[in-house]
Design a protein around this motif. Structure first.
Motif, short mmCIF file in Angstrom:
data_model
loop_
_atom_site.label_atom_id
_atom_site.label_comp_id
_atom_site.label_asym_id
_atom_site.label_seq_id
_atom_site.Cartn_x
_atom_site.Cartn_y
_atom_site.Cartn_z
N VAL A 150 0.88 -1.17 0.00
CA VAL A 150 0.00 0.00 0.00
C VAL A 150 0.91 1.22 0.00
CG1 VAL A 150 -1.79 1.28 1.25
CG2 VAL A 150 -1.79 -1.23 1.28
N GLN A 197 1.50 5.67 -0.13
CA GLN A 197 0.95 6.97 0.27
C GLN A 197 1.85 8.06 -0.26
OE1 GLN A 197 0.54 7.63 4.57
NE2 GLN A 197 -1.36 8.72 4.17
N GLY A 205 -3.63 10.46 0.51
CA GLY A 205 -4.25 9.31 1.16
C GLY A 205 -3.58 8.00 0.79
N LEU A 206 -4.23 6.92 1.20
CA LEU A 206 -3.71 5.58 1.01
C LEU A 206 -4.19 4.99 -0.31
CD1 LEU A 206 -4.46 4.36 4.64
CD2 LEU A 206 -2.22 5.00 3.74
N TRP A 262 -3.99 1.22 -2.36
CA TRP A 262 -3.56 -0.16 -2.48
C TRP A 262 -2.86 -0.35 -3.82
CZ3 TRP A 262 -5.40 -3.69 -6.18
CH2 TRP A 262 -4.95 -5.01 -6.01
N TYR A 282 4.26 0.86 1.99
CA TYR A 282 4.10 0.01 3.16
C TYR A 282 3.80 -1.41 2.72
CZ TYR A 282 3.13 4.36 5.82
OH TYR A 282 3.18 5.60 6.41
N SER A 289 -8.17 -7.22 4.85
CA SER A 289 -7.83 -6.04 5.63
C SER A 289 -6.32 -5.97 5.74
CB SER A 289 -8.44 -6.13 7.03
OG SER A 289 -7.89 -7.22 7.73
N PHE A 290 -5.86 -4.86 6.29
CA PHE A 290 -4.43 -4.64 6.48
C PHE A 290 -4.21 -4.53 7.98
CE2 PHE A 290 -4.39 -4.38 2.05
CZ PHE A 290 -5.38 -3.52 1.62
N TRP A 311 1.18 -3.35 9.68
CA TRP A 311 1.91 -2.59 8.68
C TRP A 311 3.37 -2.45 9.08
CZ3 TRP A 311 -1.00 0.68 4.97
CH2 TRP A 311 -2.39 0.52 5.07
N GLY A 312 4.24 -2.34 8.08
CA GLY A 312 5.61 -1.97 8.35
C GLY A 312 5.71 -0.47 8.58
N ASN A 332 -13.54 -1.70 6.52
CA ASN A 332 -12.61 -1.54 7.63
C ASN A 332 -12.31 -0.07 7.85
OD1 ASN A 332 -12.22 -4.45 7.66
ND2 ASN A 332 -10.82 -4.18 5.93
N TYR A 385 -9.31 6.56 7.93
CA TYR A 385 -9.63 6.09 6.58
C TYR A 385 -10.57 4.89 6.64
CZ TYR A 385 -5.46 8.67 5.01
OH TYR A 385 -4.52 9.65 4.74
#
Lengths: 123, 107
Positions: free
Chosen positions: A37, A39, A44-45, A47, A95, A109-110, A113-114, B34, B87
């Motif tokens: 993922v 950023q 924002g994030l 995928w 990430y 789902s995630f 995370w690293g 989520n 988010y």
């Protein structure tokens, strides 16, 4: 304790390549789908890519299709992202993330995370 | 692609206030939703999965609700530690998509 440690980020020129790695520990790596993922700075994030636990199935966002390849080495508990033909718009923190549930082909789902690794594409 | 739209984009509230963030999906995603919290300079953290299930270790002041296309994240009593961007994310279809984020600040 689950740990994900990304590496391989850096500054690369447009059109260049980079390979990211994510070393995983603290869980049975080959039973979980994994994702990348990203950023972009101040954004924002998004995928990017996902891979099943066995590595037999991979999925990519349209924005990276044909340029990025996700893979994993379950003997080394490591996830990879090979990034080719890089563009300025690929500049982001990348990430790696672990799915919450075992044996999903595609992550739901995630869960973990690293810390992320910064990729900067610029001349 | 399924579009996820959050509102508001930002909000400012006082400590102790009840805060509500909404997330609208462009099509029915059942409860495949989520919520994540991201503090500045840090990786996101999973808060809520399956629309309403609290992730282990997350304070009970956080709750999620909704199904279909409309979802809500509620903080029952805002605390200083809750200053973050939140988010939503759907896992009904590929590509997995996120909302644009809601930045929560203390008034």
């Amino acid at each position: 304790e689950v740990q994900l440690l990304e590496s391989g980020g850096g500054l690369v020129q447009p059109g260049g390549s980079l390979r990211l790695s994510c070393a995983a520990s603290g869980f049975t790596f080959n039973t979980y789908a994994m994702s990348w993922v990203r950023q972009a700075p101040g954004k924002g994030l998004e995928w990017v890519s996902a891979i099943s636990g066995s590595g037999g199935s991979t999925y990519n966002a349209d924005s990276v299709k044909g340029r990025f390849t996700i893979s994993r080495d379950n003997s080394k508990n490591t996830l990879y992202l090979q990034m080719n033909s890089l563009r300025a718009e690929d500049t982001a923190v990348y990430y790696c993330a672990k799915d919450k549930t075992t044996w999903n082909d595609v992550p739901w789902s995630f869960e973990c995370w690293g810390q992320g690794t910064l990729v900067t594409v610029s001349s | 692609d399924i579009q996820m739209t959050q509102s508001p984009s930002s909000l400012s509230a006082s400590v102790g206030d009840r805060v509500t963030i909404t997330c609208q999906a462009s099509q029915d995603i059942s409860n495949y939703l989520n919520w994540y919290q991201q503090k500045p300079g840090k990786a996101p953290k999973l808060l809520i999965y399956g629309a309403s299930n609290l992730e282990s270790g997350v304070p009970s002041r956080f709750s999620g609700s909704g199904s279909g296309t409309a979802f809500t994240l509620t903080i029952s009593s805002l605390q200083p530690d809750d200053i973050s961007t939140y988010y939503c994310q759907q896992h009904d279809n590929l590509p997995r998509t996120f909302g644009q984020g809601t930045k929560v600040e203390i008034k």
